[in-house]
Design an enzyme around this catalytic site. Sequence first.
Site, mmCIF file in Angstrom:
data_model
loop_
_atom_site.group_PDB
_atom_site.id
_atom_site.type_symbol
_atom_site.label_atom_id
_atom_site.label_comp_id
_atom_site.label_asym_id
_atom_site.label_seq_id
_atom_site.Cartn_x
_atom_site.Cartn_y
_atom_site.Cartn_z
ATOM 1 N N LYS A 176 14.617 -5.977 -1.564
ATOM 2 C CA LYS A 176 13.729 -5.067 -0.844
ATOM 3 C C LYS A 176 13.966 -3.619 -1.250
ATOM 4 C CE LYS A 176 11.073 -7.719 1.361
ATOM 5 N NZ LYS A 176 11.513 -8.662 2.368
ATOM 6 N N LYS B 115 9.011 -17.044 -7.004
ATOM 7 C CA LYS B 115 8.454 -17.901 -5.949
ATOM 8 C C LYS B 115 7.054 -17.442 -5.540
ATOM 9 C CE LYS B 115 10.269 -15.205 -2.150
ATOM 10 N NZ LYS B 115 10.649 -15.116 -0.773
ATOM 11 N N LYS C 233 3.875 -13.336 -0.816
ATOM 12 C CA LYS C 233 2.975 -12.187 -0.703
ATOM 13 C C LYS C 233 3.313 -11.119 -1.726
ATOM 14 C CE LYS C 233 3.233 -13.757 3.840
ATOM 15 N NZ LYS C 233 4.246 -13.882 4.880
HETATM 16 P P1 TYM Z 1 8.538 -15.461 5.389
HETATM 17 O O1 TYM Z 1 7.462 -14.941 6.271
HETATM 18 O O2 TYM Z 1 8.838 -14.746 4.119
HETATM 19 O O3 TYM Z 1 8.284 -16.964 5.043
HETATM 20 C C1 TYM Z 1 8.111 -17.921 6.064
HETATM 21 C C2 TYM Z 1 8.660 -19.254 5.672
HETATM 22 O O4 TYM Z 1 8.059 -19.701 4.470
HETATM 23 C C3 TYM Z 1 9.053 -20.034 3.529
HETATM 24 N N1 TYM Z 1 8.595 -19.686 2.191
HETATM 25 C C4 TYM Z 1 8.721 -20.478 1.128
HETATM 26 N N2 TYM Z 1 9.244 -21.709 1.005
HETATM 27 C C5 TYM Z 1 9.194 -22.266 -0.228
HETATM 28 N N3 TYM Z 1 8.648 -21.667 -1.319
HETATM 29 C C6 TYM Z 1 8.105 -20.429 -1.228
HETATM 30 N N4 TYM Z 1 7.547 -19.856 -2.274
HETATM 31 C C7 TYM Z 1 8.132 -19.779 0.036
HETATM 32 N N5 TYM Z 1 7.704 -18.574 0.487
HETATM 33 C C8 TYM Z 1 8.000 -18.532 1.808
HETATM 34 C C9 TYM Z 1 10.267 -19.222 3.901
HETATM 35 O O5 TYM Z 1 11.461 -19.825 3.428
HETATM 36 C C10 TYM Z 1 10.182 -19.230 5.407
HETATM 37 O O6 TYM Z 1 10.754 -20.392 5.925
HETATM 38 N N6 TYM Z 1 12.842 -14.221 7.448
HETATM 39 C C11 TYM Z 1 11.747 -15.139 7.565
HETATM 40 C C12 TYM Z 1 11.065 -15.119 8.927
HETATM 41 C C13 TYM Z 1 12.017 -15.352 10.038
HETATM 42 C C14 TYM Z 1 12.687 -16.563 10.376
HETATM 43 C C15 TYM Z 1 13.501 -16.282 11.498
HETATM 44 C C16 TYM Z 1 12.679 -17.825 9.807
HETATM 45 C C17 TYM Z 1 12.399 -14.415 10.946
HETATM 46 N N7 TYM Z 1 13.302 -14.966 11.826
HETATM 47 C C18 TYM Z 1 14.294 -17.260 12.087
HETATM 48 C C19 TYM Z 1 13.496 -18.808 10.402
HETATM 49 C C20 TYM Z 1 14.287 -18.499 11.524
HETATM 50 C C21 TYM Z 1 10.741 -14.760 6.514
HETATM 51 O O7 TYM Z 1 10.719 -13.687 6.015
HETATM 52 O O8 TYM Z 1 9.861 -15.680 6.248
#
Ligand code: TYM
Length: 331
Positions: A111, A194, A197
């Site tokens: 980030k 990966k 967004k």
């Molecule tokens: P975020 O919003 O980036 O993504 C949400 C979920 O999607 C999964 N993900 C992926 N899995 C496989 N391949 C990909 N290309 C891919 N892109 C996204 C992420 O692994 C995630 O599970 N920090 C988290 C949000 C969060 C959270 C939590 C998750 C906040 N608090 C507590 C679990 C438990 C996040 O940024 O997800």
Amino acid sequence: MKTVLSGIRPTGNLHLGNYFGALRNFVEMQHEYNCYFFIADLHSLTTHPTPENIQGNVKSVLAQYLAAGLDPEKATIYIQSDVPEVIELYLYLNMNAYIGELERCASFKDKIRLQPQNVNAGLLTYPTLMAADILIHKADFVPVGKDQEQHLEMARTFGNRFNRMYNNEYFTEPQAFNFGKELIKIPALNGAGKMGKSEGDDSTIFLTDKPEVILKKVKRAVTDSGPTVPNQPMTEPIANLFQLMSVVSKPETIEFFRNSYNDCSIRYGDLKKQLAEDMIQFVNPLREKIEEVMSNEKYLSQVTEMGKEKAKASASKTINEVREIIGFRKY
Ligand code: TYM
């Protein structure tokens, strides 16, 4: 009953990575586990501090959860900012989180590379807020993609440290979870990294993408000049296309293209056409359902209210116990 929890940031439409990394597991687990699924709108402030339309974004992500099959009667579906108890736990956990370990976190390093103009304390403490999300409901399993593995490890560290510091066994250890056993990484279409967004819209397939958009994106996916000897190891862009096939295509389709890769007769144009078709088959019903759910404002606000009640009941129990353990007065 074991507890499962996960969340997604509302910074755009959901994509295939979100679906296969997190959401799909939930849809299957909600019948057997005590499930919490939330929209991480507080986390989204770390990258989007002045969101233009946060409520609209939250609503659209909620509609996407519901369209994917989450059942608000079974799972607790809520918005993170509706449960301020999480923020209180975040503060307590921050007192026992060390700057060094937070700075070493891979997502923090990513980030600060992506937004050098806004290296804020929220970014640094992103993993403690995530740990608070998980620990507030004492989750046993957290369905996530591979990219969140380190955050989960940190959640265990913070929970265990709290237990040691206050000499008890209050928090349980959350485990990352995926039905395929291995945590999954859905690749981008641009040959590296990966799907997500920050990879840009052209290399990410959203659940809201129309057929012609999917076709265009997949057609442009990066490939190589083709195999020249039988059973040649795949380059990353090609392995990525096969990885994408593995989630949307039938086993016999994958087998066919794998064989034609191995005997060097493969035509990437055909592979892409098939992949696009299979993605469209997969995304189409979801997109139609999303449009339907989005138009039902009343239902969406009912779901939000219901989730808030249930999530607050569990979170306030934890926060009261935590206050007591630390030595504060209970509410
Ligand atoms: P975020 O919003 O980036 O993504 C949400 C979920 O999607 C999964 N993900 C992926 N899995 C496989 N391949 C990909 N290309 C891919 N892109 C996204 C992420 O692994 C995630 O599970 N920090 C988290 C949000 C969060 C959270 C939590 C998750 C906040 N608090 C507590 C679990 C438990 C996040 O940024 O997800």
